[in-house]
Structure formats: structure tokens, C-alpha cells
Design a protein around this motif. Structure first.
Motif, PDB file in Angstrom:
ATOM      1  N   GLU A 165       0.818  -1.206   0.000  1.00 40.53           N
ATOM      2  CA  GLU A 165       0.000   0.000   0.000  1.00 40.53           C
ATOM      3  C   GLU A 165       0.852   1.257   0.000  1.00 40.53           C
ATOM      4  OE1 GLU A 165      -2.351  -0.784   3.471  1.00 40.53           O
ATOM      5  OE2 GLU A 165      -3.803  -2.013   2.369  1.00 40.53           O
ATOM      6  N   LEU A 166       2.049   1.146  -0.545  1.00 38.94           N
ATOM      7  CA  LEU A 166       2.955   2.281  -0.622  1.00 38.94           C
ATOM      8  C   LEU A 166       2.580   3.187  -1.798  1.00 38.94           C
ATOM      9  CD1 LEU A 166       6.288   0.346   0.041  1.00 38.94           C
ATOM     10  CD2 LEU A 166       4.889   1.600   1.700  1.00 38.94           C
ATOM     11  N   ALA A 167       3.237   4.332  -1.873  1.00 41.61           N
ATOM     12  CA  ALA A 167       2.952   5.290  -2.950  1.00 41.61           C
ATOM     13  C   ALA A 167       3.143   4.647  -4.314  1.00 41.61           C
ATOM     14  CB  ALA A 167       3.875   6.500  -2.805  1.00 41.61           C
ATOM     15  N   HIS A 168       2.196   4.877  -5.196  1.00 40.72           N
ATOM     16  CA  HIS A 168       2.200   4.397  -6.583  1.00 40.72           C
ATOM     17  C   HIS A 168       1.903   2.902  -6.722  1.00 40.72           C
ATOM     18  CE1 HIS A 168       3.853   8.337  -7.243  1.00 40.72           C
ATOM     19  NE2 HIS A 168       4.968   8.043  -6.594  1.00 40.72           N
ATOM     20  N   ALA A 169       1.701   2.199  -5.610  1.00 41.12           N
ATOM     21  CA  ALA A 169       1.430   0.770  -5.693  1.00 41.12           C
ATOM     22  C   ALA A 169       0.097   0.492  -6.377  1.00 41.12           C
ATOM     23  CB  ALA A 169       1.449   0.153  -4.305  1.00 41.12           C
ATOM     24  N   ALA A 170      -0.929   1.248  -6.027  1.00 38.74           N
ATOM     25  CA  ALA A 170      -2.263   0.988  -6.570  1.00 38.74           C
ATOM     26  C   ALA A 170      -2.277   1.136  -8.091  1.00 38.74           C
ATOM     27  CB  ALA A 170      -3.289   1.922  -5.939  1.00 38.74           C
ATOM     28  N   GLU A 171      -1.603   2.156  -8.598  1.00 36.12           N
ATOM     29  CA  GLU A 171      -1.560   2.366 -10.042  1.00 36.12           C
ATOM     30  C   GLU A 171      -0.873   1.194 -10.744  1.00 36.12           C
ATOM     31  OE1 GLU A 171       0.079   5.686 -13.290  1.00 36.12           O
ATOM     32  OE2 GLU A 171       0.549   5.883 -11.151  1.00 36.12           O
ATOM     33  N   ALA A 172       0.223   0.709 -10.151  1.00 34.11           N
ATOM     34  CA  ALA A 172       0.938  -0.417 -10.736  1.00 34.11           C
ATOM     35  C   ALA A 172       0.088  -1.684 -10.699  1.00 34.11           C
ATOM     36  CB  ALA A 172       2.248  -0.645  -9.996  1.00 34.11           C
TER      37      ALA A 172
END
Length: 350
Positions: A270-277
């Protein structure tokens, strides 16, 4: 089901290994037995567990997973045709693992006690692959393969790798464990184990169990070459990024009974940019007409340094989607598409 050599042990293991950390928390004993039955029916002959399990770790459930596997082995009369892997915890502040209430360390006393307890819970005379769950030394971060270095403060009472190796050698000689593996280890640590074995200080490691998936390919940075050149293949855990790569958490969804809904301890993914990836990889699977869970596991299986992917499920339908990866033909087109996304996103979840 295809098989791979387990290091230089002479043992062949199924390319899919059944992970069991839900047994005893999210899964009842009957559900655990049903998963084991289905996995073995599909050709899985490799089962992974740990003294720590089930997850999340807590005193009242610790060891229950091994006990459920043990009751299944007894009921089915199995073991000789299976490879059973377990693990000992590394350095920990939790005091419920050892009878005297001390904090676990990777010395002879702790290792002997842990092995005897695991043997009893599993109901076997030998653990085929016994793994160090994480190092005794303090590391830059859990998993030991950070993308940014933070120098850890060494522990004053650090147990040397050679001391751990010697204790494991005694247990191999006694026939209580067959072979040794690592988990959550770094390139430096892995090569220290390899060098130690070559110097006659203990058994040669057969495998390394680290996180590896579409959003965490840090294993490739230093460990992949070691895996190939030293025959220390990867047993890839978290191939679905703790469920994120199934797409079930897309757009903030929170499925009833999911690990996030129950425990909310999935911070690694749930780190930054994880959801987009994650969304991009799930969409890519759909473009190829493949279920996301199947696609993610098939990616892992396609990499040359991987011995097995460790699948985990809480239901038979979930298990089936993971098992299907064994029959999926991974193409150059799929690899190129995945690599293009990796070039864009890197490793957002190390």
C-alpha cells in the motif's frame, strides 16, 4: 504438474508449493484438509509451513498450522511422497515461542527446541526442508532487499551464521531435518551461507524463500544470479502481493473475510504508486484473457531462477485459480508486456 530440482539435494518438487499460513486463523482444520487434498490431487507434492503460523502471529494460535498439517498427514497416511518444509523464526521480541519465555535467537538451544516442537506438531520424524524464516542479525528492512539503504544498528548479541549452521548440521546428522533453506535473506547473507558450507561449517542451502511478484522484483537485483549459479532456487512467496494482484481491492474495495478486512496489515503493498501499478498488471492479465491470480503466478513460474511459486488461498475457488498457473503457457509477448510495465513502475512494493 512439472517439477524442479530443489537445489543440489537430488529432490524434485512440484513447481507449485502449497502455502499454509491461513490454516488455523482464516481456515478451519477441515478447510485446511480440503485444500491439501485438492492441491495433492492436482499434483502438488511440496507443502510449506512455519512454527510462526498462522498469520497474524499471536501466542494463542502459534503452531496451529503445523498441527493441522500433521492431522492431515496422519489421516491420509502421507509424507514419504511429499516434501514438507517448515521454518524457525529469526531474532524476535515475541516470547511465546520458547518454553522458558526467552526471546528467540538462532543458536543451538533455540533451533533444537524449535525443531522438536515442529516435528511433534507435524507428526513426522524428519522435516524435509528446514528454513531460517529471517536472519538473526538486524537488517535494513524485512526481506533484506531494500531499494534504498538504511544502515541498521547491529545487535550486541548477534548469533553468527556459522553458529546457526553448526546447529543445523547436528540436526541433519541426527536425521531430524533433511536439508536447509533460507528466507527473507539478502545477497550478502546468502553467499555467507554458501561460503560457510564450502568451508565445511554446515549443510549447503537448497533454496531461498523471498517475496517475489509483479510489483516486487527486487530479487532480480542480486539474488537471481546467485540462485542460478549456486543452485539456490527461489521459493517465491506472496506471488499475488498479499491478494492485491487478484484485483479484489481495486477502487478501495474491501471484500468480507479478506486479509485486509480482517487484519489490515498489508502495508507492504500500500505504498505510494502501488495501486496504479497493481491496476495496470490486473488490466494486462485481462488483455491476455487470463484471470489475474493465474497470470501473476504464471509470471513467477516463468522466471529461470524460480524453483516454485508458493500459493495461498482461503477457498477452493481461489486455490483453483492459482493451480491453473501450472498449465498456462507463458509467452514472450506476455514477458515483454510485463517488462514494459516494470520499466514504468519499477518495484513500488519492495
Amino acid at each position: 504438474m512439472k517439477t524442479s530440482p530443489l537445489g543440489r539435494t537430488g529432490i524434485q518438487v512440484s513447481r507449485i508449493c502449497l502455502g499454509t499460513m491461513t490454516f488455523g486463523e482464516q481456515n478451519t482444520e477441515a478447510e485446511a484438509h480440503a485444500q491439501l487434498d485438492r492441491a495433492v490431487e492436482a499434483g502438488v507434492d511440496f507443502i510449506d509451513t512455519a512454527e510462526l503460523y498462522p498469520i497474524p502471529p499471536k501466542a494463542e494460535t502459534q503452531g496451529r498450522t503445523e498441527a493441522y498439517i500433521g492431522s492431515w498427514l496422519k489421516a491420509r497416511g502421507r509424507h514419504d511422497d511429499l516434501t514438507i518444509a517448515s521454518k524457525i523464526v529469526g531474532r524476535s521480541a515475541n516470547t511465546w515461542f520458547r518454553d522458558d519465555g526467552s526471546e528467540p535467537r538462532l543458536d543451538a538451544r533455540n533451533i533444537h527446541e524449535a525443531v522438536e516442537k515442529s516435528l511433534k506438531r507435524l507428526g513426522v520424524e524428519r522435516i524435509d526442508l528446514y528454513q531460517i524464516h529471517w536472519p538473526d542479525r538486524t537488517t535494513a528492512g524485512f526481506g533484506s532487499n531494500p531499494t534504498r539503504w538504511k544502515t541498521p544498528e547491529p545487535a550486541a548479541d548477534e548469533v553468527a551464521i556459522e553458529v546457526t549452521m553448526g546447529a543445523l548440521a547436528d540436526l541433519v546428522d541426527a536425521g531430524k531435518i533433511g536439508h536447509v533453506g533460507l528466507s527473507n535473506e539478502s545477497p550478502w547473507g546468502t553467499m555467507r551461507w554458501v561460503a560457510g558450507a564450502e568451508a565445511g561449517k554446515g549443510p549447503r542451502i537448497a533454496s531461498i524463500q523471498n517475496a517475489y511478484n509483479l510489483v516486487n522484483r527486487t530479487f532480480e537485483g542480486g539474488l537471481a544470479e546467485i540462485a542460478l549459479r549456486e543452485d539456490v532456487g527461489l521459493l517465491a512467496y506472496s506471488p499475488l502481493a498479499q491478494g492485491y494482484l487478484t484485483g479484489k481491492y481495486a477502487n478501495g474495495a474491501l471484500p468480507e473475510g479478506s486479509r485486509k478486512q480482517l487484519f489490515d496489515r498489508l502495508g507492504r503493498y500500500e505504498l505510494a504508486h502501488a495501486a496504479e501499478a497493481v491496476d495496470a498488471y490486473v488490466a494486462l492479465a485481462a488483455e491476455f484473457g487470463v484471470r489475474p491470480a493465474t497470470f501473476a503466478n504464471a509470471f513467477v513460474l516463468a522466471q529461470p531462477f524460480v524453483t516454485a511459486t508458493i500459493i495461498g488461498a482461503t477457498s477452493i475457488p481461489q486455490l483453483e485459480e492459482c493451480l491453473a498457473a501450472a498449465d498456462l503457457t507463458w509467452t514472450d509477448e506476455m514477458q515483454d508486456a510485463v517488462d514494459a510495465l516494470h520499466q514504468r513502475f519499477g518495484n513500488p512494493c519492495p
